[in-house]
Structures are given as structure tokens and as C-alpha cells.
Design a protein around this motif. Structure first.
Motif, PDB file in Angstrom:
ATOM      1  N   ASN A 122      -5.255  -3.957  33.338  1.00  0.00           N
ATOM      2  CA  ASN A 122      -5.738  -2.584  33.196  1.00  0.00           C
ATOM      3  C   ASN A 122      -6.231  -2.274  31.785  1.00  0.00           C
ATOM      4  N   ALA A 123      -5.638  -2.891  30.775  1.00  0.00           N
ATOM      5  CA  ALA A 123      -6.133  -2.682  29.413  1.00  0.00           C
ATOM      6  C   ALA A 123      -7.532  -3.266  29.261  1.00  0.00           C
ATOM      7  N   THR A 124      -7.793  -4.365  29.966  1.00  0.00           N
ATOM      8  CA  THR A 124      -9.113  -4.994  29.916  1.00  0.00           C
ATOM      9  C   THR A 124     -10.175  -4.083  30.524  1.00  0.00           C
ATOM     10  N   SER A 125      -9.913  -3.584  31.721  1.00  0.00           N
ATOM     11  CA  SER A 125     -10.878  -2.672  32.350  1.00  0.00           C
ATOM     12  C   SER A 125     -10.936  -1.340  31.630  1.00  0.00           C
ATOM     13  N   GLY A 126      -9.838  -0.963  30.976  1.00  0.00           N
ATOM     14  CA  GLY A 126      -9.775   0.322  30.289  1.00  0.00           C
ATOM     15  C   GLY A 126     -10.629   0.411  29.046  1.00  0.00           C
ATOM     16  N   VAL A 145     -14.254  -4.250  29.327  1.00  0.00           N
ATOM     17  CA  VAL A 145     -14.521  -5.650  29.001  1.00  0.00           C
ATOM     18  C   VAL A 145     -14.472  -6.477  30.274  1.00  0.00           C
ATOM     19  N   GLU A 146     -15.456  -7.332  30.450  1.00  0.00           N
ATOM     20  CA  GLU A 146     -15.490  -8.283  31.558  1.00  0.00           C
ATOM     21  C   GLU A 146     -15.206  -9.665  30.983  1.00  0.00           C
ATOM     22  N   PRO A 147     -14.048 -10.261  31.298  1.00  0.00           N
ATOM     23  CA  PRO A 147     -13.721 -11.579  30.730  1.00  0.00           C
ATOM     24  C   PRO A 147     -14.798 -12.611  31.057  1.00  0.00           C
ATOM     25  N   ILE A 179     -11.482 -13.805  22.164  1.00  0.00           N
ATOM     26  CA  ILE A 179     -11.517 -12.532  21.442  1.00  0.00           C
ATOM     27  C   ILE A 179     -12.877 -11.881  21.653  1.00  0.00           C
ATOM     28  N   MET A 180     -12.870 -10.712  22.285  1.00  0.00           N
ATOM     29  CA  MET A 180     -14.113 -10.047  22.656  1.00  0.00           C
ATOM     30  C   MET A 180     -14.211  -8.670  22.016  1.00  0.00           C
ATOM     31  N   PRO A 181     -15.411  -8.236  21.655  1.00  0.00           N
ATOM     32  CA  PRO A 181     -15.584  -6.891  21.096  1.00  0.00           C
ATOM     33  C   PRO A 181     -15.420  -5.836  22.182  1.00  0.00           C
ATOM     34  N   THR A 182     -15.152  -4.605  21.756  1.00  0.00           N
ATOM     35  CA  THR A 182     -15.078  -3.481  22.681  1.00  0.00           C
ATOM     36  C   THR A 182     -16.054  -2.398  22.234  1.00  0.00           C
ATOM     37  N   CYS A 183     -16.036  -1.285  22.953  1.00  0.00           N
ATOM     38  CA  CYS A 183     -16.927  -0.177  22.625  1.00  0.00           C
ATOM     39  C   CYS A 183     -16.468   0.587  21.383  1.00  0.00           C
ATOM     40  N   HIS A 242     -13.484   5.559  33.473  1.00  0.00           N
ATOM     41  CA  HIS A 242     -14.770   5.431  32.782  1.00  0.00           C
ATOM     42  C   HIS A 242     -14.786   4.222  31.842  1.00  0.00           C
ATOM     43  N   GLY A 243     -13.671   3.477  31.815  1.00  0.00           N
ATOM     44  CA  GLY A 243     -13.591   2.301  30.960  1.00  0.00           C
ATOM     45  C   GLY A 243     -13.624   2.624  29.491  1.00  0.00           C
ATOM     46  N   LYS A 244     -13.026   3.768  29.115  1.00  0.00           N
ATOM     47  CA  LYS A 244     -13.061   4.203  27.721  1.00  0.00           C
ATOM     48  C   LYS A 244     -11.686   4.666  27.263  1.00  0.00           C
ATOM     49  N   PRO A 245     -11.356   4.434  25.987  1.00  0.00           N
ATOM     50  CA  PRO A 245     -10.220   5.149  25.408  1.00  0.00           C
ATOM     51  C   PRO A 245     -10.519   6.642  25.417  1.00  0.00           C
ATOM     52  N   VAL A 246      -9.482   7.466  25.386  1.00  0.00           N
ATOM     53  CA  VAL A 246      -9.700   8.906  25.444  1.00  0.00           C
ATOM     54  C   VAL A 246     -10.478   9.405  24.228  1.00  0.00           C
ATOM     55  N   LEU A 247     -10.382   8.713  23.094  1.00  0.00           N
ATOM     56  CA  LEU A 247     -11.129   9.123  21.904  1.00  0.00           C
ATOM     57  C   LEU A 247     -12.633   9.006  22.111  1.00  0.00           C
ATOM     58  N   SER A 248     -13.049   8.081  22.973  1.00  0.00           N
ATOM     59  CA  SER A 248     -14.468   7.957  23.298  1.00  0.00           C
ATOM     60  C   SER A 248     -14.861   8.877  24.441  1.00  0.00           C
TER      61      SER A 248
END
Length: 255
Positions: free
Chosen positions: A44-48, A51-53, A72-76, A222-228
Motif C-alpha cells: 500500500n505504501a508503494t501504490s500510495g 510507484v509501479e515496481p 530505489i525509485m523516485p516518487t512525486c 489518488h496515489g499521493k501523500p496528503v501534502l500533495s
């Protein structure tokens, strides 16, 4: 020197992954280089963080017993990277169980991580081998506890397990912080649970309380942290306050 924080609770539905994602994003917002490790087979952290592995996940790192750079992958979120998870991680509990160093494999992997101020580990909702690996690797444990009935259930047992990990494997696990989540000031039970937890665990409880908040509930879809997703929401503000508290406890500066 990087700080390694495990976020764990044996109970599900307490805001564990929500906290892992949003603590990571908030720390990155304050200019820290953060690596979030999704150690939960539910991923769930990955989809949250959308990120698509691709080539490798934490499963391959554990199986090869080393850090795989391509995992190690970048995020939004600028400053926030992720080692993702997939469903095959569920097999790791069995595949690692016969190894002599089965409790310390993640610690060795995390030891290879460079150029990060924080490593945040999102644990599965069970006290199995994956969670044990996280606690052996970590110096800080954050335990989300929902402000609802049965909030204290299992918490004493978890703390007992943490003491055993500290005594047997990891004397550096020297900070435990309890995080009250899903707080609703309109409900007497929320206030009663907060009073009970603070009365029993005292200074182990973070001053910041995470509210029950629509934006926090909607952001993962929406695949975003709440800050985004909604930076003006009470949930986003709470996680920013929590990040400040974490930084203050570790004496790091903001910026």
C-alpha cells in the motif's frame, strides 16, 4: 548520520501506512533526503506514492541479501525515494526462516544506504520475521494507535516484543514513540482513549495527534501523500507538525 525509523503495529487499520507515507513526505518537505521502504506485502505504501515496481523490489533485496540500486525509485515528492514492494514479499517469511542471520538481513541492507537523512520502514500488520527485521534495523519505532475502542489491545504485547528485540538483537532501538491517530474531538471516546494512552505511556506519546480527516482518507486513492493531495487539510498540517516533532527529538534543523 541517517536515522532509521520503523513504523509498526500488530493491529491493522490504525493508520500505519498512512503515517509512513506522510511522515516521509513531510520530512522531505523540510529538505531532508528520505527513503521509504515498503516492507508490507500488501504494497500500500508503494501504490500510495504512485510507484509501479520495475526491475527490483525489497523482495529481491532480501533474497540477494544486499541493496539493489535499481530498487530505489523516485516518487512525486522531491527528496522522497521508495524501495517498493509486491505481493511476492509474502514468501519472504518462509524463505528467510531457515537462515542463521534471518533477523538481521534488512539491517545489513539498510547499512548500505547512503545519501539519505532518514530511512522509514513501513511494516506489515503482524509481528513476524519482516517486522522483526525492521526492528533490528531501526533506532526509532513509531507505533500508530487509533483513538477507538480496543486501542490498548495488543499494545502491551508489542512493547514486550520490542523489549525482547532490544535485549537480544538491537540495543540501539532506544526511542519508541506512540502516535495517536484517527482522533475526533467531537467524540468522547477519542478523548478518553487519548487520556488513557497518555496516562499510561506518558512521554512516549507524541504531542501531535493525527485527526480523522477526509483528505487523509482520500489521498491514497489518488496515489499521493496528503501534502500533495490537499496541503491545506488538517491531516496535512498534523503530519507537518509531527515531522517537526521528530526533527526536534533528533535535534535536526529544518531546511
Amino acid at each position: 548520520m541517517k536515522r532509521i525509523i520503523a513504523i509498526a503495529n500488530q493491529k491493522g487499520g490504525v493508520g500505519k501506512t498512512t503515517s509512513a507515507i506522510n511522515i516521509s513526505a513531510a520530512l522531505a518537505t523540510f529538505g531532508k533526503a528520505v527513503l521509504l521502504i515498503d516492507l508490507d506485502p500488501q504494497a500500500n505504501a508503494t501504490s500510495g506514492v504512485s510507484v509501479e515496481p520495475k526491475e527490483a523490489t525489497i523482495y529481491e533485496c532480501l533474497m540477494e541479501r544486499k541493496l539493489i540500486d535499481s530498487a530505489i525509485m523516485p516518487t512525486c515528492i522531491h527528496g522522497l525515494s521508495l524501495i517498493p514492494s509486491k505481493g511476492d514479499l509474502v514468501g519472504a517469511e518462509i524463505e528467510l526462516s531457515n537462515l542463521a542471520d534471518r533477523a538481521s538481513i534488512l539491517k545489513d541492507i539498510v547499512g548500505e544506504i547512503q545519501n539519505h537523512d532518514f530511512v522509514i520502514i513501513d511494516c506489515p500488520p503482524a509481528f513476524g520475521l519482516l517486522t522483526i527485521n525492521a526492528l533490528v534495523a531501526a533506532s526509532v519505532l513509531i507505533v500508530p494507535v487509533q483513538c477507538e475502542y480496543y486501542a490498548m489491545e495488543g499494545l502491551g504485547r508489542l512493547m514486550g516484543n520490542v523489549d525482547r528485540i532490544r535485549d537480544s538483537f538491537n540495543p540501539d532501538l532506544d526511542q519508541v514513540g506512540i502516535l495517536l491517530t484517527m482522533y475526533d474531538s467531537r467524540i468522547n471516546l477519542s478523548r478518553q482513549v487519548q487520556d488513557e494512552v497518555r496516562g499510561f505511556f506518558k512521554d512516549k506519546v507524541f504531542q501531535t495527534v493525527i485527526p480523522r480527516n477526509v483528505a487523509l482518507a482520500e489521498a491514497p486513492s489518488h496515489g499521493k501523500p496528503v501534502l500533495s493531495y490537499n496541503a491545506a487539510s488538517s491531516g496535512a498540517k498534523a503530519y507537518l507538525d509531527l515531522a517537526k516533532e521528530i526533527l526536534a527529538n533528533g535535534k535536526e534543523s529544518i531546511g
